[in-house]
Motif scaffolding. Structure first.
Motif, mmCIF file in Angstrom:
data_model
loop_
_atom_site.group_PDB
_atom_site.id
_atom_site.type_symbol
_atom_site.label_atom_id
_atom_site.label_comp_id
_atom_site.label_asym_id
_atom_site.label_seq_id
_atom_site.Cartn_x
_atom_site.Cartn_y
_atom_site.Cartn_z
ATOM 1 N N LEU A 77 33.724 39.442 29.084
ATOM 2 C CA LEU A 77 34.288 40.740 29.454
ATOM 3 C C LEU A 77 33.249 41.698 30.021
ATOM 4 O O LEU A 77 33.619 42.755 30.535
ATOM 5 N N ARG A 78 31.990 41.354 29.956
ATOM 6 C CA ARG A 78 30.940 42.267 30.398
ATOM 7 C C ARG A 78 30.932 42.392 31.924
ATOM 8 O O ARG A 78 30.947 41.392 32.649
ATOM 9 N N LEU A 79 30.939 43.622 32.408
ATOM 10 C CA LEU A 79 30.894 43.893 33.847
ATOM 11 C C LEU A 79 29.448 44.099 34.289
ATOM 12 O O LEU A 79 28.637 44.676 33.556
ATOM 13 N N ASP A 80 29.138 43.633 35.506
ATOM 14 C CA ASP A 80 27.816 43.868 36.082
ATOM 15 C C ASP A 80 27.968 44.621 37.393
ATOM 16 O O ASP A 80 29.060 45.072 37.757
ATOM 17 N N GLN A 81 26.878 44.733 38.151
ATOM 18 C CA GLN A 81 26.906 45.523 39.384
ATOM 19 C C GLN A 81 27.786 44.910 40.462
ATOM 20 O O GLN A 81 28.162 45.591 41.418
ATOM 21 N N HIS A 82 28.141 43.637 40.331
ATOM 22 C CA HIS A 82 29.003 42.986 41.313
ATOM 23 C C HIS A 82 30.477 43.052 40.908
ATOM 24 O O HIS A 82 31.356 43.234 41.766
ATOM 25 N N GLN A 133 40.920 38.889 27.481
ATOM 26 C CA GLN A 133 39.910 38.019 26.884
ATOM 27 C C GLN A 133 38.928 37.496 27.934
ATOM 28 O O GLN A 133 38.003 36.755 27.586
ATOM 29 N N GLY A 134 39.155 37.888 29.184
ATOM 30 C CA GLY A 134 38.274 37.455 30.253
ATOM 31 C C GLY A 134 38.399 38.355 31.460
ATOM 32 O O GLY A 134 39.315 39.192 31.546
ATOM 33 N N LEU A 135 37.485 38.179 32.414
ATOM 34 C CA LEU A 135 37.461 39.034 33.594
ATOM 35 C C LEU A 135 38.738 38.905 34.408
ATOM 36 O O LEU A 135 39.243 39.893 34.953
ATOM 37 N N TRP A 136 39.303 37.701 34.474
ATOM 38 C CA TRP A 136 40.502 37.494 35.293
ATOM 39 C C TRP A 136 41.672 38.318 34.762
ATOM 40 O O TRP A 136 42.492 38.806 35.548
ATOM 41 N N MET A 137 41.754 38.490 33.456
ATOM 42 C CA MET A 137 42.822 39.299 32.884
ATOM 43 C C MET A 137 42.634 40.779 33.222
ATOM 44 O O MET A 137 43.596 41.501 33.487
ATOM 45 N N LEU A 138 41.395 41.221 33.230
ATOM 46 C CA LEU A 138 41.105 42.608 33.604
ATOM 47 C C LEU A 138 41.501 42.872 35.060
ATOM 48 O O LEU A 138 42.156 43.873 35.369
ATOM 49 N N LEU A 139 41.095 41.962 35.957
ATOM 50 C CA LEU A 139 41.390 42.159 37.378
ATOM 51 C C LEU A 139 42.881 42.034 37.662
ATOM 52 O O LEU A 139 43.437 42.815 38.448
ATOM 53 N N LEU A 140 43.544 41.070 37.019
ATOM 54 C CA LEU A 140 44.983 40.913 37.226
ATOM 55 C C LEU A 140 45.736 42.122 36.687
ATOM 56 O O LEU A 140 46.717 42.583 37.305
ATOM 57 N N GLY A 141 45.296 42.655 35.566
ATOM 58 C CA GLY A 141 45.914 43.867 35.028
ATOM 59 C C GLY A 141 45.779 45.033 35.982
ATOM 60 O O GLY A 141 46.726 45.816 36.173
#
Length: 510
Positions: A77-82, A133-141
């Motif tokens: 779940l951690r976001l970076d500069q990209h 639980q993952g980056l894909w869920m954040l972006l899809l949301g």
């Protein structure tokens, strides 16, 4: 041949609005407006604009969440500069897709059902964000909440315009912007509170509340009388207008005007009809206003507000800048709502573009001419660089970028913010209103996405003053566009506005 075909339409349209002598018709219209009961109309508008509240909430959702996710202990779940910029900007792609689908939804489901439909992707998007639980869920949301925002952006202004009468249409047409700003302010307030006592996921849970409230209230609200008539449902249309205006009011004349206008228009627009000025002129005006609105820089300034303030060393704590901007926006939109039906649309557009021009020009010239030691910038760093930490201001001249930004936001919010949405719903002809409003939303959000993506590379390559000077040039173009292309619609019914574009006779707008 084309001219002879149009002449009967001109005579018929003219006669339909000249049933009474002009002075008598105006007196009857004023008496009718004074007799109306607006409580139910206001309730219907409130139910609809809860969708804009959710839109404003979702739009700025990354503001308090990105810092929490950048420090999240889980690598998934951690976001970076990209990934952080995509978490913020992918919302606009969803909004563009929502506007595109509304081109069909508005005419197939109707305005009210399209707004209600937006609750499904919105609720699902917030659920994904809350349980991610993952980056894909954040972006899809983010994509799903953006999609819902695109649907509401295209449907709510049209719904409000079609159920309102000329006496309050300007004021009610500003309500979507007011509620969007309120949604942003609530998000900022909850973000600060929840960050202290609760997990960031509860922000997404809070976002479900206005969505469900909107869905519940709209179940009891009527559909647009104009849409119902376009579907041949005359009894339902009459009942809808009766509910909105009050049973003891003489709404029969308004109903006949709406019915007469709908009768002249076929349900679908053919490619050949797009050559008719009655269709392409209002569509070009509405689309042009949405394009110029985004090119004036509002989305870039709101998205990158904190980095811009850091680079110019504004005397302002970072945790208060967004809330201050929100309060300025809210005040300015409220002023526009109260004055739109009195001062008129065009004068507010002129004032708005003028204020944005002066503000952007001031900001660009300040960044260009004020020495680096005065504005506290760090040489050879980018706008998004961690090296751009807030420096201690050495001079009160650093108040200039703060005031310039506040005036820009104020100018935008009192004119080119709410009025572009209102005019879109007013000037588009009924037969193309559903499709064209969706097209305008697509133009708006694709422009916003492109501009937001190119903002940082331009700043890094040429300096922060270049985009602000570009925004100033666009604001000057907004003034010219308003004077040359935008009609004044204050106090005119939607049928009179359509008659103006059909015949080209400005007498319908006087």
């Amino acid at each position: 041949m084309e001219r002879s075909d149009r002449e009967p339409l001109v005579r018929k349209t003219s006669s339909s609005y000249r049933t009474f002598p002009e002075s008598t018709a105006r007196r009857l219209d004023k008496e009718y407006l004074r007799s109306l009961h607006n409580k139910r109309l206001y309730l219907a508008v409130f139910a609809a604009v809860l969708g804009n509240f959710s839109f404003g909430f979702a739009l700025v959702y990354p503001s308090p969440v990105i810092p929490a996710l950048e420090a999240h202990p889980s690598p998934a779940l951690r976001l970076d500069q990209h990934t952080a910029p995509w978490f913020g900007s992918v919302f606009t792609l969803g909004a563009a897709a929502g506007g595109l689908s509304t081109m069909l939804l508005n005419d197939c489901l109707g305005r009210k059902l399209s707004i209600m439909f937006s609750a499904l992707p919105s609720a699902l998007g917030y659920a994904l964000l809350a349980g991610a639980q993952g980056l894909w869920m954040l972006l899809l949301g983010r994509v799903l909440t953006g999609y819902a925002g695109g649907v509401t952006s295209a449907s709510i202004p049209v719904y409000i315009s079609e159920i309102s009468h000329p006496g309050v249409r300007g004021m009610l047409g500003a309500c979507p912007q007011i509620m969007a700003v309120l949604g942003s302010l609530v998000l900022y307030a909850l973000g600060k509170y929840l960050r202290l006592v609760l997990d960031w996921r509860w922000l997404a849970v809070a976002g479900e509340v206005p969505v469900l409230a909107m869905l519940l209230l709209l179940c009891f609200m009527p559909n647009s009388p104009r849409f119902l008539l376009s579907q041949g449902k005359e009894e339902e249309a009459l009942g809808s207008l009766c509910w909105l205006r009050g049973e003891d009011t003489d709404y029969s004349r308004e109903y006949e005007q709406i019915k007469d206008s709908v009768r002249k228009q076929s349900r679908r627009v053919s490619c050949a009809e797009l050559k008719d000025p009655f269709l392409y002129k209002p569509i070009l005006i509405a689309g042009g206003m949405r394009f110029l609105q985004q090119l004036s820089g509002v989305t870039c300034i709101l998205v990158y507000l904190q980095p811009i303030f850091k680079k110019t060393s504004v005397i302002l704590k970072a945790e208060y800048d967004a809330a201050l901007v929100g309060l300025v926006r809210l005040s300015a939109v409220a002023i526009a709502a109260l004055s739109m039906d009195k001062a008129g649309r065009k004068i507010l557009l002129f004032v708005s573009a003028g204020v944005m021009l002066v503000s952007n020009l001031t900001m660009g010239l300040y960044i260009h001419f004020v020495p680096v030691s005065h504005n506290g910038t760090v040489a050879n760093t980018t706008l998004a660089s961690p090296a751009n930490l807030p420096a201690e201001p050495t001079n009160y001249i650093t108040l200039i970028p703060l005031l310039a930004t506040m005036f820009f936001i104020m100018g935008y919010a009192m004119g080119w913010g709410p009025i572009t949405w209102l005019l879109m719903s007013e000037i588009l002809p009924l037969k193309a209103r559903g499709v064209a409003s969706g097209l305008c939303v697509v133009v708006s959000w694709l422009t916003a996405f492109t501009l937001t993506q190119f903002f940082l590379p331009v700043v890094n390559a040429f300096g922060l003053e270049v985009p602000f000077l570009f925004f100033a040039v666009i604001s000057a173009g907004n003034i010219l566009f308003t004077g040359c292309c935008v009609p004044e619609t204050k106090g005119r019914s939607l049928e009179q506005i359509e008659a103006f574009f059909r015949t080209g006779r400005r007498s319908f707008l006087r």
